[in-house]
Design an enzyme around this catalytic site. Sequence first.
Site, PDB file in Angstrom:
ATOM      1  N   CYS A  79     -33.996   5.197 -32.563  1.00 28.67           N
ATOM      2  CA  CYS A  79     -32.990   6.143 -33.060  1.00 28.67           C
ATOM      3  C   CYS A  79     -31.732   5.407 -33.501  1.00 28.67           C
ATOM      4  O   CYS A  79     -30.990   4.874 -32.662  1.00 28.67           O
ATOM      5  CB  CYS A  79     -32.675   7.163 -31.964  1.00 28.67           C
ATOM      6  SG  CYS A  79     -31.261   8.229 -32.317  1.00 28.67           S
ATOM      7  N   CYS A  82     -28.401   6.775 -32.181  1.00 30.44           N
ATOM      8  CA  CYS A  82     -28.265   6.438 -30.763  1.00 30.44           C
ATOM      9  C   CYS A  82     -27.613   5.077 -30.584  1.00 30.44           C
ATOM     10  O   CYS A  82     -26.841   4.861 -29.643  1.00 30.44           O
ATOM     11  CB  CYS A  82     -29.635   6.435 -30.082  1.00 30.44           C
ATOM     12  SG  CYS A  82     -30.468   8.040 -30.035  1.00 30.44           S
TER      13      CYS A  82
END
Length: 327
Positions: A79, A82
């Site tokens: 991600c 993230c």
Amino acid sequence: MQPRNMSMSGVVDLAAVKAAGEAKAKAEQARAESARQGGGGAVPPSALVIDVDEAGFERDVLQRSAEVPVVLDFWAEWCQPCKQLGPLLERLAVEYNGRFVLAKIDVDANQMLMQQFGIQGIPAVFAVVAGQALPLFQGAAPEAQIRQTLDQLIEVAEQRFGLTGITVAGDAEAGAPEAGAEARTAPAGPYDALLEAAVRALDSNDIPGAIQAYKNVLVDDPGNTEAKLGLAQAELLGRVQGMDPQQVRKNAADAPKDVQAQLAAADLDLVGGHVEDAFGRLVDTVRQTAGDDRDTARVRLLELFEVIGPDDPRVAAARSALARVLF
């Protein structure tokens, strides 16, 4: 372990006030026990950011949330957002110096937690305070917005549950805010004994005693936030004691313009966690009444706003609805 079924922020049930008191007591007991063991309650800076898995969730998150807010960062290696948000949250956890703990959860390795929290996309950030979970935000939000959210979380944790954070051994970071350390080392306030007496009264189901204890604080300190919230909650609990829920709801359905019937039903709605229903019922009552009846409904609605807290989005929505009805 059922994180998804925990009470969300602002939801009130008959045990809400007692839970706050118990959380505060557990935090104090934990600090006292640590002091007796020679630890002084301090943790190393490395304890401010932890990796959490399903096996350790109860110990590392639920139990720890009895003494400090735990912020959950749901992330994954693949991600990209993230990778932007994670380091920011880690830096803020160190900067806030014990006001919250950051728990990082890899969703690929902890699918059950992801499902239990109802995560639809990542990054997703939640918090757990005194065993109660609440969503904070999703996505890589701007730092200013994240700071504001964290400040609100810390304020709620302190005012509603008495959680002032944990002591960090040494300086977690040069230039870390002194406000947090002062809050943790400050002597007991002048009203702590009265507030603790109110919590003890609630624990023993002495609602009148709790109400009086909160009022005693407010006589000298009308702006005391903890006492105002406690009084609103204690009065709500006192009103619903002994109610026959089935009869109350029947009365409200049979007489939609009966103010007292609607007030009683709204109280039941709120303690049952149906916050929007309680607010909507009283807004409708204000709309359908006039004079003293309308003012009575309006005042009760404002009292229920105090129970939930001014920062809750449901309160903001209900305030707007009330304004449209009144003006």
